[in-house]
Scaffold this motif. Structure first.
Motif, PDB file in Angstrom:
ATOM      1  N   VAL A 225       1.006  -1.047  -0.152  1.00 49.31           N
ATOM      2  CA  VAL A 225      -0.315  -0.022   0.022  1.00 49.31           C
ATOM      3  C   VAL A 225       1.108   1.448   0.295  1.00 49.31           C
ATOM      4  N   PHE A 226       0.437   2.065  -0.603  1.00 53.16           N
ATOM      5  CA  PHE A 226       1.232   3.218  -0.678  1.00 53.16           C
ATOM      6  C   PHE A 226       0.219   4.354  -0.143  1.00 53.16           C
ATOM      7  N   LEU A 227       0.768   4.841   0.777  1.00 56.85           N
ATOM      8  CA  LEU A 227      -0.296   5.999   1.799  1.00 56.85           C
ATOM      9  C   LEU A 227      -0.555   7.083   1.389  1.00 56.85           C
ATOM     10  N   ASP A 228       0.887   7.940   0.790  1.00 56.10           N
ATOM     11  CA  ASP A 228       0.076   8.934   0.142  1.00 56.10           C
ATOM     12  C   ASP A 228       0.913   9.496  -0.925  1.00 56.10           C
ATOM     13  N   LYS A 229       0.420   8.734  -1.740  1.00 55.99           N
ATOM     14  CA  LYS A 229       0.689   9.176  -3.545  1.00 55.99           C
ATOM     15  C   LYS A 229       0.769  10.431  -4.211  1.00 55.99           C
ATOM     16  N   ASN A 230      -0.198  11.519  -3.277  1.00 54.73           N
ATOM     17  CA  ASN A 230       0.363  12.469  -3.995  1.00 54.73           C
ATOM     18  C   ASN A 230       0.875  13.663  -3.630  1.00 54.73           C
ATOM     19  N   THR A 231       2.121  13.190  -2.912  1.00 55.84           N
ATOM     20  CA  THR A 231       3.561  13.643  -2.371  1.00 55.84           C
ATOM     21  C   THR A 231       3.920  13.340  -4.138  1.00 55.84           C
ATOM     22  N   PHE A 232       4.433  12.281  -5.143  1.00 58.01           N
ATOM     23  CA  PHE A 232       5.006  12.532  -6.495  1.00 58.01           C
ATOM     24  C   PHE A 232       3.736  13.425  -7.393  1.00 58.01           C
TER      25      PHE A 232
ATOM     26  N   LEU B 223      -0.486  -3.294  -5.876  1.00 51.43           N
ATOM     27  CA  LEU B 223      -0.500  -1.810  -5.196  1.00 51.43           C
ATOM     28  C   LEU B 223      -1.337  -1.058  -5.450  1.00 51.43           C
ATOM     29  N   THR B 224      -1.763  -0.937  -4.384  1.00 46.27           N
ATOM     30  CA  THR B 224      -2.846  -0.425  -3.723  1.00 46.27           C
ATOM     31  C   THR B 224      -2.176   0.852  -3.148  1.00 46.27           C
ATOM     32  N   CYS B 225      -3.124   1.922  -3.836  1.00 40.86           N
ATOM     33  CA  CYS B 225      -2.512   3.473  -3.629  1.00 40.86           C
ATOM     34  C   CYS B 225      -3.638   4.024  -3.710  1.00 40.86           C
ATOM     35  N   TYR B 226      -3.022   5.533  -2.213  1.00 39.74           N
ATOM     36  CA  TYR B 226      -4.206   6.155  -1.500  1.00 39.74           C
ATOM     37  C   TYR B 226      -3.534   7.896  -2.151  1.00 39.74           C
ATOM     38  N   GLU B 227      -4.407   8.748  -2.226  1.00 38.64           N
ATOM     39  CA  GLU B 227      -3.569  10.502  -2.875  1.00 38.64           C
ATOM     40  C   GLU B 227      -3.033  10.553  -1.357  1.00 38.64           C
TER      41      GLU B 227
ATOM     42  N   LEU C 117      -3.176  -3.278   7.676  1.00 38.05           N
ATOM     43  CA  LEU C 117      -3.644  -4.261   8.053  1.00 38.05           C
ATOM     44  C   LEU C 117      -3.158  -5.251   7.271  1.00 38.05           C
ATOM     45  N   ASP C 118      -3.507  -5.203   6.143  1.00 34.12           N
ATOM     46  CA  ASP C 118      -3.815  -6.123   4.732  1.00 34.12           C
ATOM     47  C   ASP C 118      -2.074  -6.529   3.787  1.00 34.12           C
ATOM     48  N   ALA C 119      -1.304  -5.409   4.554  1.00 34.48           N
ATOM     49  CA  ALA C 119      -0.251  -4.864   3.464  1.00 34.48           C
ATOM     50  C   ALA C 119       1.075  -5.966   3.852  1.00 34.48           C
ATOM     51  N   ASP C 120       1.726  -6.584   2.803  1.00 32.70           N
ATOM     52  CA  ASP C 120       3.083  -7.257   3.283  1.00 32.70           C
ATOM     53  C   ASP C 120       4.142  -5.942   3.464  1.00 32.70           C
ATOM     54  N   ILE C 121       4.017  -5.057   2.143  1.00 34.45           N
ATOM     55  CA  ILE C 121       5.013  -3.821   2.447  1.00 34.45           C
ATOM     56  C   ILE C 121       4.393  -2.115   2.827  1.00 34.45           C
ATOM     57  N   ILE C 122       4.135  -1.409   2.868  1.00 35.38           N
ATOM     58  CA  ILE C 122       3.527  -0.178   3.498  1.00 35.38           C
ATOM     59  C   ILE C 122       5.059   0.929   2.848  1.00 35.38           C
ATOM     60  N   ILE C 123       4.282   1.817   1.611  1.00 33.04           N
ATOM     61  CA  ILE C 123       4.829   2.861   0.963  1.00 33.04           C
ATOM     62  C   ILE C 123       4.351   4.188   1.566  1.00 33.04           C
ATOM     63  N   THR C 124       5.544   4.630   2.429  1.00 34.15           N
ATOM     64  CA  THR C 124       5.007   5.946   3.169  1.00 34.15           C
ATOM     65  C   THR C 124       6.030   7.538   2.659  1.00 34.15           C
ATOM     66  N   ASN C 125       5.587   8.187   2.570  1.00 38.05           N
ATOM     67  CA  ASN C 125       6.316   9.434   2.546  1.00 38.05           C
ATOM     68  C   ASN C 125       6.753   9.915   3.904  1.00 38.05           C
TER      69      ASN C 125
ATOM     70  N   THR D 251       8.881  28.551  -1.104  1.00 38.98           N
ATOM     71  CA  THR D 251       8.691  27.915  -2.488  1.00 38.98           C
ATOM     72  C   THR D 251       7.616  26.682  -1.383  1.00 38.98           C
ATOM     73  N   ALA D 252       6.883  25.519  -2.117  1.00 39.62           N
ATOM     74  CA  ALA D 252       5.869  25.131  -1.470  1.00 39.62           C
ATOM     75  C   ALA D 252       7.072  23.950  -1.101  1.00 39.62           C
ATOM     76  N   HIS D 253       7.689  23.662  -0.772  1.00 42.90           N
ATOM     77  CA  HIS D 253       8.439  21.654  -0.587  1.00 42.90           C
ATOM     78  C   HIS D 253       9.074  21.287  -1.961  1.00 42.90           C
TER      79      HIS D 253
END
Length: 317
Positions: free
Chosen positions: A4-11, A27-31, A43-51, A282-284
């Protein structure tokens, strides 16, 4: 493996995630993910992707399936590394992807300030050159970077990338020793020496207990009156109230900030609402060239490959 990618909107939307997708069954992506939904989504994720989503010890203890946390950034203060270690959850980060982007940002801003590009373009658009009785039209003063002293605080890959470009502009580069160091290495100067000698100070160090509010009222008062401060690292490196006062009182000439202590900042943040002409924010986005973002994602996929092969690549625990 399911990630799961918890904050895809950082890209940016143009970034290609296929290098990650090829390593996974799903791969389940959340903005974005609010704190109230992190547990359910992981809960159901083997891998967590977070920014930047916070993964606390309490939350990690509830994730019985998770084997790997991939931080899609260099900084890792959003994940409780000690807890992950106790729970046998591997944690990785990525680094070395943003050198060209950050260095380009630093000099884009410095050139805008010293060359006054927008101002002079505007003068021509307003017809001031056409109405001039001379072959040129002088507006705001233009200053050269050549010969100026650039002080770099934090000499990792980003600081080195900035130094390389500075040398191409015939600038003098000085590198700060750690502020608390008792011994000054041969290729460094003391932090105290740097803040008094540098025409431009560029921050590239991590946020730690030692570097929080590194740039405070005392430091600002000892900088040159014509000094420019650039921060592309972490907002907490600067005491923001002290900087606001220093800019208002012209203790330093100019500040360029790509980061603030709270991100995103509140709309009423005093620096955002200062109205100061000697401050640019500027905005990071200094890191965020499309090429750097793609390098980051591809490096993250390499972390997943290494983990699946039992290798320790970019492991934090």
């Amino acid at each position: 493996m399911h990630a799961v990618f918890l904050d895809k909107n950082t890209f940016s939307a143009d970034v290609d995630f296929s290098s990650i997708e090829h390593q996974l069954t799903r791969l389940t992506c959340y903005e974005s993910t609010p704190p109230s939904e992190v547990l359910a989504r992981c809960l159901d994720a083997d891998i967590i992707i977070t920014n930047k989503v916070l993964l606390s010890a309490e939350l990690l203890s509830a994730l019985t399936k998770t084997k790997l946390i991939c931080i899609s950034a260099t900084g890792y203060n959003n994940v409780d590394i000690d807890a992950a270690n106790r729970l046998n959850i591997a944690v990785t980060n990525v680094s070395g992807y943003a050198g060209p982007a950050v260095a380009q940002y630093v000099f884009a801003q410095l050139l805008e300030y010293h060359q006054q590009t927008s101002h002079h373009n505007s003068n021509t658009e307003k017809g001031l050159w056409s109405n001039s009785n001379a072959f040129c039209y002088h507006g705001k003063t233009i200053n050269e970077l050549a010969g100026k002293t650039l002080g770099i605080v934090g000499y990792g890959s980003l600081g080195k990338a900035v130094a390389t470009i500075a040398q191409a502009f015939a600038m003098k580069v000085i590198i700060s020793e750690r502020p608390s160091a008792s011994v000054i290495r041969a290729d460094r100067v003391s932090f105290e020496q740097l803040i008094t000698q540098a025409d431009i100070i560029s921050l590239h160090c991590p946020e730690t207990a030692e570097t929080k509010s590194l740039i405070n009222s005392d430091v600002l008062s000892r900088m040159k009156k014509n000094a420019v401060l650039v921060n592309t690292a972490r907002g907490a490196l600067i005491d923001e109230n002290a900087l606001l006062n220093a800019l208002r009182n012209k203790e330093i000439a100019y500040a360029i900030l790509d980061v603030l202590s709270q991100e995103p900042p509140q709309a009423n943040h005093p620096l955002l609402n200062s109205g100061l002409e000697n401050l640019k924010i500027t905005a990071h986005i200094a890191w965020a060239s499309i090429e750097a973002q793609q390098r980051l994602i591809d490096l993250l996929s390499q972390n997943i490959i290494a983990f699946s092969q039992g290798k320790r690549l970019n492991r934090l625990n």
